[in-house]
Design a protein around this motif. Structure first.
Motif, PDB file in Angstrom:
ATOM      1  N   VAL A   4       0.870  -1.170   0.000  1.00  0.00           N
ATOM      2  CA  VAL A   4       0.000   0.000   0.000  1.00  0.00           C
ATOM      3  C   VAL A   4       0.911   1.225   0.000  1.00  0.00           C
ATOM      4  O   VAL A   4       1.784   1.351   0.858  1.00  0.00           O
ATOM      5  N   ILE A   5       0.699   2.089  -0.982  1.00  0.00           N
ATOM      6  CA  ILE A   5       1.583   3.228  -1.194  1.00  0.00           C
ATOM      7  C   ILE A   5       0.798   4.518  -1.001  1.00  0.00           C
ATOM      8  O   ILE A   5      -0.318   4.654  -1.517  1.00  0.00           O
ATOM      9  N   GLN A   6       1.381   5.442  -0.285  1.00  0.00           N
ATOM     10  CA  GLN A   6       0.728   6.734  -0.083  1.00  0.00           C
ATOM     11  C   GLN A   6       1.661   7.859  -0.525  1.00  0.00           C
ATOM     12  O   GLN A   6       2.851   7.853  -0.207  1.00  0.00           O
ATOM     13  N   ASN A   7       1.073   8.788  -1.261  1.00  0.00           N
ATOM     14  CA  ASN A   7       1.825   9.957  -1.710  1.00  0.00           C
ATOM     15  C   ASN A   7       1.004  11.224  -1.511  1.00  0.00           C
ATOM     16  O   ASN A   7      -0.210  11.211  -1.702  1.00  0.00           O
ATOM     17  N   PRO A   8       1.642  12.315  -1.138  1.00  0.00           N
ATOM     18  CA  PRO A   8       3.021  12.363  -0.670  1.00  0.00           C
ATOM     19  C   PRO A   8       3.117  11.869   0.773  1.00  0.00           C
ATOM     20  O   PRO A   8       2.093  11.620   1.406  1.00  0.00           O
ATOM     21  N   ARG A   9       4.306  11.717   1.311  1.00  0.00           N
ATOM     22  CA  ARG A   9       4.454  11.337   2.716  1.00  0.00           C
ATOM     23  C   ARG A   9       4.223  12.536   3.620  1.00  0.00           C
ATOM     24  O   ARG A   9       3.765  12.374   4.749  1.00  0.00           O
ATOM     25  N   TYR A  10       4.537  13.703   3.124  1.00  0.00           N
ATOM     26  CA  TYR A  10       4.330  14.934   3.895  1.00  0.00           C
ATOM     27  C   TYR A  10       3.657  15.952   2.977  1.00  0.00           C
ATOM     28  O   TYR A  10       4.077  16.132   1.845  1.00  0.00           O
ATOM     29  N   THR A  20      -5.540  17.151  -1.829  1.00  0.00           N
ATOM     30  CA  THR A  20      -5.854  15.750  -2.155  1.00  0.00           C
ATOM     31  C   THR A  20      -4.690  14.860  -1.768  1.00  0.00           C
ATOM     32  O   THR A  20      -3.535  15.147  -2.113  1.00  0.00           O
ATOM     33  N   LEU A  21      -5.007  13.789  -1.054  1.00  0.00           N
ATOM     34  CA  LEU A  21      -4.014  12.782  -0.702  1.00  0.00           C
ATOM     35  C   LEU A  21      -4.328  11.525  -1.507  1.00  0.00           C
ATOM     36  O   LEU A  21      -5.502  11.220  -1.748  1.00  0.00           O
ATOM     37  N   SER A  22      -3.292  10.809  -1.895  1.00  0.00           N
ATOM     38  CA  SER A  22      -3.529   9.639  -2.737  1.00  0.00           C
ATOM     39  C   SER A  22      -3.003   8.358  -2.108  1.00  0.00           C
ATOM     40  O   SER A  22      -2.073   8.378  -1.303  1.00  0.00           O
ATOM     41  N   CYS A  23      -3.620   7.277  -2.533  1.00  0.00           N
ATOM     42  CA  CYS A  23      -3.269   5.944  -2.055  1.00  0.00           C
ATOM     43  C   CYS A  23      -3.383   4.981  -3.222  1.00  0.00           C
ATOM     44  O   CYS A  23      -4.348   5.044  -3.994  1.00  0.00           O
ATOM     45  N   PHE A 105      -1.872  -1.493   6.180  1.00  0.00           N
ATOM     46  CA  PHE A 105      -1.779  -0.043   6.141  1.00  0.00           C
ATOM     47  C   PHE A 105      -0.630   0.439   5.264  1.00  0.00           C
ATOM     48  O   PHE A 105       0.412  -0.223   5.147  1.00  0.00           O
ATOM     49  N   GLY A 106      -0.839   1.622   4.702  1.00  0.00           N
ATOM     50  CA  GLY A 106       0.246   2.331   4.050  1.00  0.00           C
ATOM     51  C   GLY A 106       1.062   3.088   5.081  1.00  0.00           C
ATOM     52  O   GLY A 106       0.732   3.088   6.276  1.00  0.00           O
ATOM     53  N   PRO A 107       2.116   3.784   4.642  1.00  0.00           N
ATOM     54  CA  PRO A 107       3.003   4.498   5.566  1.00  0.00           C
ATOM     55  C   PRO A 107       2.426   5.807   6.090  1.00  0.00           C
ATOM     56  O   PRO A 107       2.965   6.379   7.030  1.00  0.00           O
TER      57      PRO A 107
ATOM     58  N   GLY B  42       3.004   4.000   9.220  1.00  0.00           N
ATOM     59  CA  GLY B  42       1.709   3.365   9.390  1.00  0.00           C
ATOM     60  C   GLY B  42       1.808   2.131  10.271  1.00  0.00           C
ATOM     61  O   GLY B  42       2.894   1.576  10.470  1.00  0.00           O
ATOM     62  N   PRO B  43       0.681   1.682  10.836  1.00  0.00           N
ATOM     63  CA  PRO B  43       0.696   0.457  11.646  1.00  0.00           C
ATOM     64  C   PRO B  43       1.103  -0.756  10.813  1.00  0.00           C
ATOM     65  O   PRO B  43       0.683  -0.898   9.667  1.00  0.00           O
TER      66      PRO B  43
END
Lengths: 114, 111
Positions: A4-10, A20-23, A105-107, B42-43
């Motif tokens: 699971v990838i999330q961008n951006p991290r910050y 907008t946050l993406s996953c 979960f993503g980061p 994340g968890p």
């Protein structure tokens, strides 16, 4: 590796400026979730998609919206961020209900509102 | 009302000591998951327990699901600084697509 990838991290945004946050996920899971997590607290579920079906939590403010254009991607839109929306936003996925149910979960994306 | 109560909320111990985190509920869950979350991340899923009375071991971590599937515990033997983090339990009820999270236990292992 499937993940699971999330961008951006910050992400830094201004008060009232849409963000907008993406996953994305390579697990091919049916369900995608968005959580909000504030410091040292448990994640709070905002909403989830089961395939194309959107499921909103009763106490999620209207300011938060989501889109899932396909199986792999899901977006969190915050229409008018307030200072109280500064938090870690977590995306998670699962295959769906039943035996062996697990969430991954993503980061996370750390959102700062100035 | 928190459906899953975790205790303690915070635990600070020295390296080499043992610790136990508890997760209690008045509700029955089909399964229960334990996560560890490090700051800014994340968890990460550690384990899923499904059967009442089940015990699972992951190196120095031992997880137990209560006989009635209402409670669970996490025991860490000879804790190390790398065990530091926020431990979350989360219960799953059959036919749903959501987890109920406990409030979390913040563990600090000092060298």
């Amino acid at each position: 590796d499937a993940m699971v990838i999330q961008n951006p991290r910050y992400q830094v945004t201004q008060f009232g400026k849409p963000v907008t946050l993406s996953c994305s996920q390579t697990l091919n899971h049916n369900v995608m979730y968005w959580y909000q997590q504030k410091s040292s607290q448990a994640p709070k579920l905002l909403f989830h998609y089961y395939d194309k079906d959107f499921n909103n939590e009763a106490d999620t403010p209207d300011n938060f919206q989501s889109r899932r254009p396909n199986t792999s991607f899901c977006f969190l839109d915050i229409r008018s961020p307030g200072l109280g929306d500064a938090a870690m936003y977590l995306c998670a996925t699962s295959r769906g209900g039943g035996v062996g149910y697990e969430q991954y979960f993503g980061p996370g994306t750390r959102l700062t509102v100035t | 009302t928190q459906l899953l109560e975790q205790s303690p909320q915070f635990l600070s111990i020295q390296e080499g000591e043992n610790l136990t985190v508890y997760c209690n509920s008045s509700s029955v869950f089909s399964s229960l998951q334990w996560y560890r979350q490090e700051p800014g991340e994340g968890p990460v899923l550690l384990v899923t327990v499904v059967t009442g009375g089940e015990v699972k071991k992951l190196k120095r971590l031992t997880f137990q699901f209560g006989d009635a599937r209402k409670d669970s515990s996490l025991h860490i033997t000879a804790a190390q600084p790398g065990d530091t983090g926020l431990y979350l339990c989360a219960g799953y009820k059959a036919a749903g697509n959501k987890l109920t999270f406990g409030g979390g236990t913040r563990v600090l292992v000092k060298p």
